[in-house]
Scaffold this motif. Structure first.
Motif, PDB file in Angstrom:
ATOM      1  N   ARG A  65      26.240  27.971 -15.654  1.00 20.81           N
ATOM      2  CA  ARG A  65      27.687  28.420 -15.100  1.00 20.81           C
ATOM      3  C   ARG A  65      27.847  28.695 -13.851  1.00 20.81           C
ATOM      4  O   ARG A  65      28.783  28.336 -13.060  1.00 20.81           O
ATOM      5  N   ARG A  66      26.749  29.259 -13.317  1.00 17.94           N
ATOM      6  CA  ARG A  66      26.743  29.720 -11.976  1.00 17.94           C
ATOM      7  C   ARG A  66      26.848  28.436 -10.838  1.00 17.94           C
ATOM      8  O   ARG A  66      27.715  28.486  -9.971  1.00 17.94           O
ATOM      9  N   LEU A  67      25.966  27.598 -11.352  1.00 16.59           N
ATOM     10  CA  LEU A  67      25.954  26.543 -10.194  1.00 16.59           C
ATOM     11  C   LEU A  67      27.131  25.561 -10.439  1.00 16.59           C
ATOM     12  O   LEU A  67      27.576  25.174  -9.375  1.00 16.59           O
ATOM     13  N   ALA A  68      27.869  25.511 -11.604  1.00 22.20           N
ATOM     14  CA  ALA A  68      29.130  24.716 -11.723  1.00 22.20           C
ATOM     15  C   ALA A  68      30.196  25.221 -11.136  1.00 22.20           C
ATOM     16  O   ALA A  68      31.102  24.537 -10.577  1.00 22.20           O
ATOM     17  N   GLU A  69      30.390  26.746 -10.894  1.00 20.70           N
ATOM     18  CA  GLU A  69      31.431  27.253 -10.151  1.00 20.70           C
ATOM     19  C   GLU A  69      31.458  26.792  -8.566  1.00 20.70           C
ATOM     20  O   GLU A  69      32.253  26.812  -7.733  1.00 20.70           O
ATOM     21  N   SER A  70      30.161  26.364  -8.143  1.00 23.64           N
ATOM     22  CA  SER A  70      29.907  25.872  -6.677  1.00 23.64           C
ATOM     23  C   SER A  70      30.096  24.236  -6.280  1.00 23.64           C
ATOM     24  O   SER A  70      29.825  23.980  -5.311  1.00 23.64           O
ATOM     25  N   LEU A  71      30.193  23.732  -7.304  1.00 16.74           N
ATOM     26  CA  LEU A  71      30.217  22.391  -7.284  1.00 16.74           C
ATOM     27  C   LEU A  71      31.829  21.826  -7.563  1.00 16.74           C
ATOM     28  O   LEU A  71      32.413  22.304  -7.815  1.00 16.74           O
ATOM     29  N   PRO A  72      31.830  20.514  -6.800  1.00 18.54           N
ATOM     30  CA  PRO A  72      32.961  19.706  -7.322  1.00 18.54           C
ATOM     31  C   PRO A  72      33.401  19.690  -8.753  1.00 18.54           C
ATOM     32  O   PRO A  72      32.575  19.532  -9.264  1.00 18.54           O
ATOM     33  N   PRO A  73      34.590  19.299  -9.142  1.00 14.13           N
ATOM     34  CA  PRO A  73      35.042  19.446 -10.475  1.00 14.13           C
ATOM     35  C   PRO A  73      34.391  18.491 -11.228  1.00 14.13           C
ATOM     36  O   PRO A  73      34.008  18.568 -12.294  1.00 14.13           O
ATOM     37  N   ARG A  74      34.294  17.412 -10.671  1.00 17.12           N
ATOM     38  CA  ARG A  74      33.772  16.216 -11.454  1.00 17.12           C
ATOM     39  C   ARG A  74      32.154  16.306 -11.807  1.00 17.12           C
ATOM     40  O   ARG A  74      31.672  16.134 -12.970  1.00 17.12           O
ATOM     41  N   THR A  75      31.484  16.664 -10.710  1.00 19.28           N
ATOM     42  CA  THR A  75      30.190  17.027 -10.691  1.00 19.28           C
ATOM     43  C   THR A  75      29.890  18.235 -11.710  1.00 19.28           C
ATOM     44  O   THR A  75      28.817  18.196 -12.596  1.00 19.28           O
ATOM     45  N   ALA A  76      30.565  19.215 -11.705  1.00 17.22           N
ATOM     46  CA  ALA A  76      30.463  20.317 -12.529  1.00 17.22           C
ATOM     47  C   ALA A  76      30.547  20.077 -13.970  1.00 17.22           C
ATOM     48  O   ALA A  76      30.233  20.414 -14.828  1.00 17.22           O
ATOM     49  N   ALA A  77      31.692  19.032 -14.244  1.00 17.14           N
ATOM     50  CA  ALA A  77      31.949  18.652 -15.664  1.00 17.14           C
ATOM     51  C   ALA A  77      30.885  17.822 -16.305  1.00 17.14           C
ATOM     52  O   ALA A  77      30.489  18.301 -17.486  1.00 17.14           O
ATOM     53  N   TRP A  78      30.162  17.154 -15.576  1.00 18.38           N
ATOM     54  CA  TRP A  78      28.987  16.189 -15.869  1.00 18.38           C
ATOM     55  C   TRP A  78      27.763  17.091 -15.898  1.00 18.38           C
ATOM     56  O   TRP A  78      26.861  17.046 -17.161  1.00 18.38           O
ATOM     57  N   LEU A  79      27.585  18.198 -15.137  1.00 16.60           N
ATOM     58  CA  LEU A  79      26.513  18.960 -15.258  1.00 16.60           C
ATOM     59  C   LEU A  79      26.686  20.106 -16.654  1.00 16.60           C
ATOM     60  O   LEU A  79      25.574  20.032 -17.294  1.00 16.60           O
ATOM     61  N   LEU A  80      27.766  20.400 -16.906  1.00 16.77           N
ATOM     62  CA  LEU A  80      28.057  21.217 -18.262  1.00 16.77           C
ATOM     63  C   LEU A  80      27.591  20.419 -19.306  1.00 16.77           C
ATOM     64  O   LEU A  80      27.163  20.901 -20.405  1.00 16.77           O
ATOM     65  N   ALA A  81      28.343  19.371 -19.369  1.00 13.39           N
ATOM     66  CA  ALA A  81      28.175  18.507 -20.631  1.00 13.39           C
ATOM     67  C   ALA A  81      26.840  17.979 -20.848  1.00 13.39           C
ATOM     68  O   ALA A  81      26.255  17.963 -21.788  1.00 13.39           O
ATOM     69  N   GLY A  82      26.159  17.631 -19.718  1.00  8.91           N
ATOM     70  CA  GLY A  82      24.880  17.170 -19.704  1.00  8.91           C
ATOM     71  C   GLY A  82      23.799  18.227 -20.206  1.00  8.91           C
ATOM     72  O   GLY A  82      22.959  18.108 -21.116  1.00  8.91           O
ATOM     73  N   CYS A  83      23.922  19.415 -19.500  1.00  5.97           N
ATOM     74  CA  CYS A  83      23.157  20.548 -20.205  1.00  5.97           C
ATOM     75  C   CYS A  83      23.262  20.918 -21.489  1.00  5.97           C
ATOM     76  O   CYS A  83      22.513  21.139 -22.278  1.00  5.97           O
ATOM     77  N   SER A  84      24.599  20.894 -21.931  1.00  2.00           N
ATOM     78  CA  SER A  84      24.836  21.217 -23.414  1.00  2.00           C
ATOM     79  C   SER A  84      24.258  20.241 -24.238  1.00  2.00           C
ATOM     80  O   SER A  84      23.531  20.631 -25.279  1.00  2.00           O
ATOM     81  N   LEU A  85      24.340  19.059 -24.045  1.00  2.00           N
ATOM     82  CA  LEU A  85      23.715  17.830 -24.883  1.00  2.00           C
ATOM     83  C   LEU A  85      22.385  17.820 -24.802  1.00  2.00           C
ATOM     84  O   LEU A  85      21.500  18.072 -25.854  1.00  2.00           O
ATOM     85  N   ALA A  86      21.336  18.261 -23.636  1.00  2.00           N
ATOM     86  CA  ALA A  86      20.050  18.199 -23.440  1.00  2.00           C
ATOM     87  C   ALA A  86      19.740  19.480 -24.216  1.00  2.00           C
ATOM     88  O   ALA A  86      18.565  19.507 -24.931  1.00  2.00           O
ATOM     89  N   LEU A  87      20.326  20.637 -23.890  1.00  2.00           N
ATOM     90  CA  LEU A  87      19.772  22.153 -24.885  1.00  2.00           C
ATOM     91  C   LEU A  87      19.993  21.670 -26.227  1.00  2.00           C
ATOM     92  O   LEU A  87      19.074  22.441 -26.917  1.00  2.00           O
ATOM     93  N   ALA A  88      21.174  21.396 -26.519  1.00  2.00           N
ATOM     94  CA  ALA A  88      21.329  21.099 -28.132  1.00  2.00           C
ATOM     95  C   ALA A  88      20.309  20.337 -28.574  1.00  2.00           C
ATOM     96  O   ALA A  88      19.655  20.296 -29.876  1.00  2.00           O
ATOM     97  N   GLY A  89      19.924  19.027 -28.044  1.00  2.00           N
ATOM     98  CA  GLY A  89      18.894  18.024 -28.500  1.00  2.00           C
ATOM     99  C   GLY A  89      17.544  18.803 -28.867  1.00  2.00           C
ATOM    100  O   GLY A  89      16.950  18.588 -29.668  1.00  2.00           O
ATOM    101  N   CYS A  90      17.215  19.389 -27.730  1.00  2.00           N
ATOM    102  CA  CYS A  90      15.841  20.213 -27.732  1.00  2.00           C
ATOM    103  C   CYS A  90      15.929  21.239 -28.888  1.00  2.00           C
ATOM    104  O   CYS A  90      14.757  21.340 -29.434  1.00  2.00           O
ATOM    105  N   THR A  91      16.849  22.111 -29.072  1.00  2.00           N
ATOM    106  CA  THR A  91      16.985  23.118 -30.294  1.00  2.00           C
ATOM    107  C   THR A  91      16.807  22.331 -31.416  1.00  2.00           C
ATOM    108  O   THR A  91      16.038  22.729 -32.202  1.00  2.00           O
ATOM    109  N   ILE A  92      17.406  21.178 -31.734  1.00  2.00           N
ATOM    110  CA  ILE A  92      17.339  20.604 -32.927  1.00  2.00           C
ATOM    111  C   ILE A  92      16.077  19.794 -33.103  1.00  2.00           C
ATOM    112  O   ILE A  92      15.437  20.092 -34.318  1.00  2.00           O
ATOM    113  N   VAL A  93      15.329  19.482 -32.068  1.00  2.00           N
ATOM    114  CA  VAL A  93      13.751  18.981 -32.198  1.00  2.00           C
ATOM    115  C   VAL A  93      12.973  20.090 -32.542  1.00  2.00           C
ATOM    116  O   VAL A  93      11.990  19.993 -33.512  1.00  2.00           O
TER     117      VAL A  93
END
Length: 330
Positions: A20-48
């Motif tokens: 969240r902190r990093l996304a606030e200081s990034l361009p919108p496109r980069t922030a969107a990819w960052l947040l979506a990618g983190c969500s997917l990666a952390l959720a996948g690790c949780t399921i595993v």
């Protein structure tokens, strides 16, 4: 494995605030990819991790161990801990599966309902105008995607503002932004801490579309005025009942902050100024990368440890059966 398997479940405590902190200081496109990618990666690790906890406990049950030809004493761990943990993990996996299935089906059903509603009206290219006095406009994903706008919204805006509004909605379609939101929603069903990434992701997607519209129109002030007036016009009215939840609209999110960002690019109006310089952003990015890498490596390490333990148990079981067979032969 007992220690490593819990790491993916705890990493979001640090990774989510960092993202969240990093996304606030990034361009919108980069922030969107960052947040979506983190969500997917952390959720996948949780399921595993939950799956490994379930497997480790299930293998300690005699019927399951017999199916795998395992030697129970060599499986390691305390059954008083591993079996209850496995039951809890199994219950959580079932809840995750149900939540993901329900949300995916609801998303599909909402899109189908919205498509049927717009099919009843004339479509010009990718634009569908609904004869509705309530101002509303949104991007309806599909094949092909459509920009849905009501007569009330068109009357509330000037010609140049209409162009900016339509450009905003087309940017949502071109970027397939609904998939970002769907990814975040499904990830949030796997770990409750990931829910706090959905709001900044929605804001990043709207800012992404704002910047795309401003670039296409060539006037940031017109784009800001279009978004502000559209939001003011739509505020007294409820959104159309057939609008999908993942259909993005120019009137969504913190509109005053978005308008101010268009008028003063490079700043974050409405929030305390972010004083994180390039070095600070790099430190946060490094911390976030370490968190995600640690989560993934811990899951892999736990899986490898469980696999090694099972192989040892199978080998010991085979040796025991061989010894018994030799004794019987004598």
């Amino acid at each position: 494995m007992i220690v490593a398997v819990w790491i993916p479940l705890l990493v979001p405590l640090i990774a989510v605030p960092a993202a969240r902190r990093l996304a606030e200081s990034l361009p919108p496109r980069t922030a969107a990819w960052l947040l979506a990618g983190c969500s997917l990666a952390l959720a996948g690790c949780t399921i595993v991790a939950l799956g490994l906890l379930l497997a480790a406990g299930a293998l300690r049950l005699p019927p399951v161990a017999a199916l795998g030809h395992l030697s129970l004493p060599l499986l390691g761990g305390d059954p008083a801990v591993s079996i209850p943990a496995a039951c809890l993990a199994g219950g959580l996996l079932v809840l995750c599966a149900i939540a993901v299935t329900v949300r995916a089906r609801r998303h599909r059903a909402e899109l189908r309902t919205a498509r049927r509603a717009t099919d009843a009206h004339p479509v010009r290219g990718d634009l569908c105008v609904l004869p509705d006095p309530a101002p509303d406009a949104y991007a309806l994903p599909g094949r092909p995607g459509r920009v849905v706008v009501t007569d009330g919204m068109l009357r509330a805006l000037e010609p140049a503002e209409r162009e900016a509004l339509l450009a905003h909605e087309r940017a949502h379609l071109a970027g397939r932004h609904h998939l970002f939101l769907l990814t975040a929603a499904l990830a949030a069903a796997c770990h409750p801490l990931l829910r706090s990434l959905r709001s900044p992701l929605g804001y990043a997607l709207e800012r992404w579309a704002d910047e795309s519209a401003a670039s296409q129109v060539g006037d940031r002030r017109v784009t800001a005025r279009a978004i502000g007036r559209a939001a003011l016009a739509a505020r007294p009215h409820a959104p159309a009942p057939y609008r999908p939840r993942t259909a993005l609209a120019a009137t969504a999110g913190p509109v005053p902050r978005r308008v101010a960002a268009l008028l003063a690019p490079g700043r974050t109006p409405g929030h305390p100024p972010i004083r994180t310089g390039l070095r600070g952003r790099r430190l946060i990015a490094a911390a976030l990368l370490i968190c995600v890498a640690l989560s993934a490596s811990a899951a892999l390490d736990a899986a490898a440890d469980l696999h090694e333990t099972v192989e040892v148990a199978q080998a010991q079981s085979a040796q025991g059966q061989s010894a018994q067979g030799q004794s019987a032969a004598r």
